[in-house]
Write a protein that holds these residues in place. Structure first.
Motif, PDB file in Angstrom:
ATOM      1  N   SER B  11      35.318  29.626  71.722  1.00 35.00           N
ATOM      2  CA  SER B  11      34.305  28.579  71.672  1.00 35.00           C
ATOM      3  C   SER B  11      34.313  27.799  72.973  1.00 35.00           C
ATOM      4  CB  SER B  11      34.541  27.653  70.480  1.00 35.00           C
ATOM      5  OG  SER B  11      35.790  27.015  70.601  1.00 35.00           O
ATOM      6  N   ALA B  12      33.173  27.208  73.283  1.00 33.15           N
ATOM      7  CA  ALA B  12      33.043  26.374  74.469  1.00 33.15           C
ATOM      8  C   ALA B  12      31.779  25.542  74.311  1.00 33.15           C
ATOM      9  CB  ALA B  12      32.976  27.216  75.731  1.00 33.15           C
ATOM     10  N   ALA B  13      31.678  24.531  75.136  1.00 31.27           N
ATOM     11  CA  ALA B  13      30.526  23.627  75.068  1.00 31.27           C
ATOM     12  C   ALA B  13      29.348  24.210  75.854  1.00 31.27           C
ATOM     13  CB  ALA B  13      30.919  22.271  75.639  1.00 31.27           C
ATOM     14  N   PRO B  14      28.146  23.758  75.529  1.00 28.25           N
ATOM     15  CA  PRO B  14      26.979  24.186  76.320  1.00 28.25           C
ATOM     16  C   PRO B  14      27.179  23.911  77.797  1.00 28.25           C
ATOM     17  CG  PRO B  14      26.273  23.024  74.351  1.00 28.25           C
ATOM     18  CD  PRO B  14      27.759  22.879  74.418  1.00 28.25           C
ATOM     19  N   GLY B  15      26.762  24.867  78.620  1.00 32.67           N
ATOM     20  CA  GLY B  15      26.892  24.720  80.060  1.00 32.67           C
ATOM     21  C   GLY B  15      28.218  25.193  80.619  1.00 32.67           C
ATOM     22  N   GLN B  16      29.209  25.361  79.743  1.00 32.43           N
ATOM     23  CA  GLN B  16      30.525  25.794  80.206  1.00 32.43           C
ATOM     24  C   GLN B  16      30.598  27.307  80.335  1.00 32.43           C
ATOM     25  OE1 GLN B  16      33.083  23.507  81.100  1.00 32.43           O
ATOM     26  NE2 GLN B  16      31.181  22.324  81.029  1.00 32.43           N
ATOM     27  N   THR B  81      23.077  27.616  73.405  1.00 37.78           N
ATOM     28  CA  THR B  81      23.247  27.801  71.959  1.00 37.78           C
ATOM     29  C   THR B  81      22.782  29.185  71.534  1.00 37.78           C
ATOM     30  OG1 THR B  81      21.106  26.745  71.583  1.00 37.78           O
ATOM     31  CG2 THR B  81      23.064  25.347  71.451  1.00 37.78           C
ATOM     32  N   GLY B  82      21.830  29.735  72.265  1.00 40.33           N
ATOM     33  CA  GLY B  82      21.347  31.082  71.961  1.00 40.33           C
ATOM     34  C   GLY B  82      22.349  32.183  72.242  1.00 40.33           C
ATOM     35  N   ASP B  83      23.472  31.855  72.879  1.00 44.41           N
ATOM     36  CA  ASP B  83      24.522  32.836  73.136  1.00 44.41           C
ATOM     37  C   ASP B  83      25.445  32.999  71.942  1.00 44.41           C
ATOM     38  OD1 ASP B  83      24.816  31.568  76.507  1.00 44.41           O
ATOM     39  OD2 ASP B  83      23.657  33.294  75.793  1.00 44.41           O
ATOM     40  N   GLU B  84      25.302  32.146  70.937  1.00 43.79           N
ATOM     41  CA  GLU B  84      26.146  32.258  69.747  1.00 43.79           C
ATOM     42  C   GLU B  84      25.887  33.600  69.068  1.00 43.79           C
ATOM     43  OE1 GLU B  84      27.571  27.999  68.118  1.00 43.79           O
ATOM     44  OE2 GLU B  84      25.937  28.954  67.027  1.00 43.79           O
ATOM     45  N   GLY B 103      37.416  44.896  67.841  1.00 39.46           N
ATOM     46  CA  GLY B 103      37.185  44.290  66.541  1.00 39.46           C
ATOM     47  C   GLY B 103      36.080  43.241  66.513  1.00 39.46           C
ATOM     48  N   GLY B 104      35.631  42.833  67.700  1.00 40.30           N
ATOM     49  CA  GLY B 104      34.563  41.848  67.780  1.00 40.30           C
ATOM     50  C   GLY B 104      35.094  40.433  67.981  1.00 40.30           C
ATOM     51  N   THR B 105      34.342  39.643  68.727  1.00 39.85           N
ATOM     52  CA  THR B 105      34.682  38.244  68.983  1.00 39.85           C
ATOM     53  C   THR B 105      33.471  37.375  68.680  1.00 39.85           C
ATOM     54  OG1 THR B 105      36.224  38.827  70.753  1.00 39.85           O
ATOM     55  CG2 THR B 105      35.380  36.560  70.728  1.00 39.85           C
ATOM     56  N   ARG B 106      33.671  36.377  67.841  1.00 41.39           N
ATOM     57  CA  ARG B 106      32.583  35.450  67.512  1.00 41.39           C
ATOM     58  C   ARG B 106      32.594  34.307  68.518  1.00 41.39           C
ATOM     59  NH1 ARG B 106      30.600  34.548  61.673  1.00 41.39           N
ATOM     60  NH2 ARG B 106      29.897  36.618  62.312  1.00 41.39           N
ATOM     61  N   LEU B 107      31.493  34.146  69.220  1.00 43.31           N
ATOM     62  CA  LEU B 107      31.347  33.061  70.179  1.00 43.31           C
ATOM     63  C   LEU B 107      30.610  31.911  69.521  1.00 43.31           C
ATOM     64  CD1 LEU B 107      31.273  31.658  72.946  1.00 43.31           C
ATOM     65  CD2 LEU B 107      29.255  33.058  73.499  1.00 43.31           C
ATOM     66  N   THR B 108      31.236  30.742  69.555  1.00 43.08           N
ATOM     67  CA  THR B 108      30.610  29.515  69.067  1.00 43.08           C
ATOM     68  C   THR B 108      30.374  28.588  70.238  1.00 43.08           C
ATOM     69  OG1 THR B 108      31.766  29.719  66.940  1.00 43.08           O
ATOM     70  CG2 THR B 108      30.842  27.560  67.499  1.00 43.08           C
ATOM     71  N   VAL B 109      29.145  28.117  70.357  1.00 44.84           N
ATOM     72  CA  VAL B 109      28.800  27.150  71.393  1.00 44.84           C
ATOM     73  C   VAL B 109      28.750  25.779  70.718  1.00 44.84           C
ATOM     74  CG1 VAL B 109      27.143  26.498  73.162  1.00 44.84           C
ATOM     75  CG2 VAL B 109      27.521  28.910  72.651  1.00 44.84           C
ATOM     76  N   LEU B 110      29.747  24.970  71.015  1.00 51.63           N
ATOM     77  CA  LEU B 110      29.963  23.715  70.278  1.00 51.63           C
ATOM     78  C   LEU B 110      28.891  22.672  70.571  1.00 51.63           C
ATOM     79  CD1 LEU B 110      33.760  23.610  70.987  1.00 51.63           C
ATOM     80  CD2 LEU B 110      32.698  24.202  68.810  1.00 51.63           C
TER      81      LEU B 110
END
Lengths: 123, 110
Positions: B11-16, B81-84, B103-110
């Motif tokens: 996970s990371a914040a928008p813009g990061q 956010t569209g990268d989630e 196995g896959g990685t879920r990306l969360t944009v906080l």
């Protein structure tokens, strides 16, 4: 434009047979290996096997060998995934996917995917 | 248990910037035919990068890939956010004679 269009969702009972399809367009269907990928509910991607429509040569993942049959009809640009006796554990989304190239040393990247076919098997 | 190992989530914040690793062995990741796939919620996977770091049409240049030894890395800068999505690495395994996925990685944009 390359397109892979799959058949619609299926609801079956354990023990029944099933054949789902994937029709390719926008490219020479006979000349590219096309395969199937399983995604069980909430899980990751699993490569099942591939077929070369030009001569129907197939390669299966050891996990799926003997469990399913992959076939193709190049005259109608369509690949198939078939089960003779479904189990509840076959419930999943199945994607067809085109490999850019496959040779003696292996396959290149998957470059196009179908939209997926949801198969639900009840016990 | 997947042949290629990815972290389950990042996970990371928008813009990061975020990086996702894909670790394998000498029978798979040594190939230059390693690719990354993005699966947005409820949709089919889509090719994001091929041959380690090549972008197909439609992949923005803020997405990049690299490989060193038996590990590969996907980097996304300027997160939106569209990268989630779920991200998967994939390559051919010469020992298994099969295509393998991480196995896959879920990306969360906080």
């Amino acid at each position: 434009e390359v397109l892979l269009v799959q058949s619609g969702a299926e609801v079956k009972k354990s023990g029944e047979s099933l054949k789902i399809s994937c029709r390719g367009s926008g490219y020479s269907f006979s000349s590219f290996w096309i395969g199937w990928v399983r995604q069980m509910p909430g899980k990751g991607l699993e490569w099942m096997g591939i077929i070369y429509p030009g001569d129907s040569e197939t390669k299966y993942s050891t996990s799926f060998q003997g469990q399913v049959t992959i076939s193709a009809d190049k005259s109608i640009s369509t690949a198939y995934l078939q089960w003779s006796s479904l189990k509840a554990s076959d419930t999943a989304i199945y994607y067809c996917a085109r490999h850019g190239y496959c040779g003696d040393s292996g396959c290149y990247d998957i470059d196009y995917w179908g939209q997926g076919t949801l198969v639900t098997v009840s016990s | 248990q997947s042949v290629l190992t990815q972290p389950p989530s990042v996970s990371a914040a928008p813009g990061q910037k975020v990086t996702i690793s894909c670790s394998g062995s000498s029978s798979n990741i040594v190939s230059n035919y390693l690719s990354w796939y993005q699966q947005l919620p409820g949709t089919a996977p889509k090719l994001l990068l091929y041959e380690v770091n090549k972008r197909p049409s439609g992949t923005p240049d803020r997405v990049s890939g690299s490989k060193s030894g038996t590990s590969a890395t996907l980097a996304i800068t300027g997160l939106q956010t569209g990268d989630e999505a779920d991200y998967y690495c994939g390559t051919w395994d010469t020992s298994l004679s099969a295509w393998v996925f991480g196995g896959g990685t879920r990306l969360t944009v906080l």
